[in-house]
Design an enzyme around this catalytic site. Structure first.
Site: not given
Length: 311
Positions: A128, A239
């Site tokens: 991220e 995720e």
């Protein structure tokens, strides 16, 4: 059967081997996890009642908590519990920090040899980082990130390192939020990786109609958007999840019943169809974060909801 399966490509199916969870190297109070802690977590995941058989762990860093560049003790824990590994190198703390990640990766290969490298299903450079570097991430005060050229540079360094050791040939990828992959300014990262690891949480999409009724469709929309820019490369789900407790996010309500529904409709549709790491088996040790995504509470024991999938 959920419609998700019709969007899978042969390349994705060929790599469909991993079902697991995400594991940080710290507890919720900041204390570093040790080998015994990772072993406990990996064994917890492998022995969840009614679960589809979790055999893999996604890591965020190669470095043991509290050390400069010692290989993370999760590696020995994985060897002791027969757990596959999606390795992660943290890429949002600058070049010096990334050099420590590389040092830990190199040392791990030397220390553990092929017993370790045979467990590796892939290597993720970063997590991220593009999101944290985006206007949305900056507004959310999510911390420092990395720009696309930084990541391309880091990816090249990893490829150079593994070219001369037993990790040679392992797929090298990146993990980020779905919307940052579809941002054209980040396309250089996609061009330089072997797989795209996608983090997608309908719970957080508060600008949309994100009640649990719409969660599976929002997830599919995100997945398909990434497939559209993936340049034919495999897309792994690194995720996703629904919180068992925490604040309301838009129309999304965090509770156990909704977490179970998300598990049934979305997680179960992914098992066996793509490499998949759920968030998460247990995030509430020793204190409960808000929101909390752990399917097992802080006291351990039985899962908070039935992990069997619908027929």
């Amino acid at each position: 059967m959920y419609s998700f399966s019709i969007f899978l490509t042969a390349a994705t199916l060929a790599s469909a081997q991993s079902k697991g969870f995400n594991y940080g190297n710290l507890f919720t109070n900041g204390a570093p996890k040790q080998q015994a802690d990772f072993e406990n977590e990996f064994n917890l995941a492998k022995n969840l009642p009614n679960a589809p058989g979790f055999n893999s762990a996604r890591l965020f860093t190669m470095i043991q908590g509290g050390t400069p560049n010692t290989p993370i003790s999760a590696i020995q824990a994985a060897l002791n519990t027969d757990t596959q590994l999606l390795l992660g190198l943290w890429a949002s703390a600058g070049p010096e920090s990334f050099n420590n990640e590389l040092a830990a990766l190199s040392a791990a290969v030397q220390q553990y040899g092929t017993a370790f490298t045979d467990k590796v299903v892939g290597i993720s450079v970063g997590s991220e980082d593009l999101y944290r570097n985006s206007p949305t991430g900056i507004a959310a005060k999510s911390g420092p990130g990395a720009n696309p050229q930084d990541l391309v540079n880091y990816i090249g360094q990893v490829r150079n390192l593994i070219a001369g050791n037993a990790l040679n040939g392992k797929p090298v990828g990146h993990v980020d939020t779905w919307n940052d992959y579809v941002n054209g300014s980040n396309s250089a990262v996609i061009a330089n990786i072997d797989f795209l690891g996608v983090d997608a949480y309908p719970y957080y999409e508060s600008s949309k109609s994100n009640a649990i009724d719409n969660s599976h469709q929002l997830f599919e929309d995100a997945f398909n958007a990434v497939k559209g820019v993936a340049q034919g490369k495999p897309v792994w789900i690194t995720e996703t999840g629904w919180p068992v407790s925490g604040p309301q996010s838009g129309a999304a309500v965090a509770n156990v019943d909704n977490a179970k529904r998300y598990w049934d409709e979305t997680a179960c549709s992914l098992f066996g169809n793509t490499n998949f790491w759920y968030f998460t088996v247990q995030d509430a040790v020793p204190g409960t974060p808000s929101p909390s995504f752990g399917i097992v509470g802080s006291g351990g024991g039985a899962p908070l909801f039935d992990l069997s999938c619908p027929a």
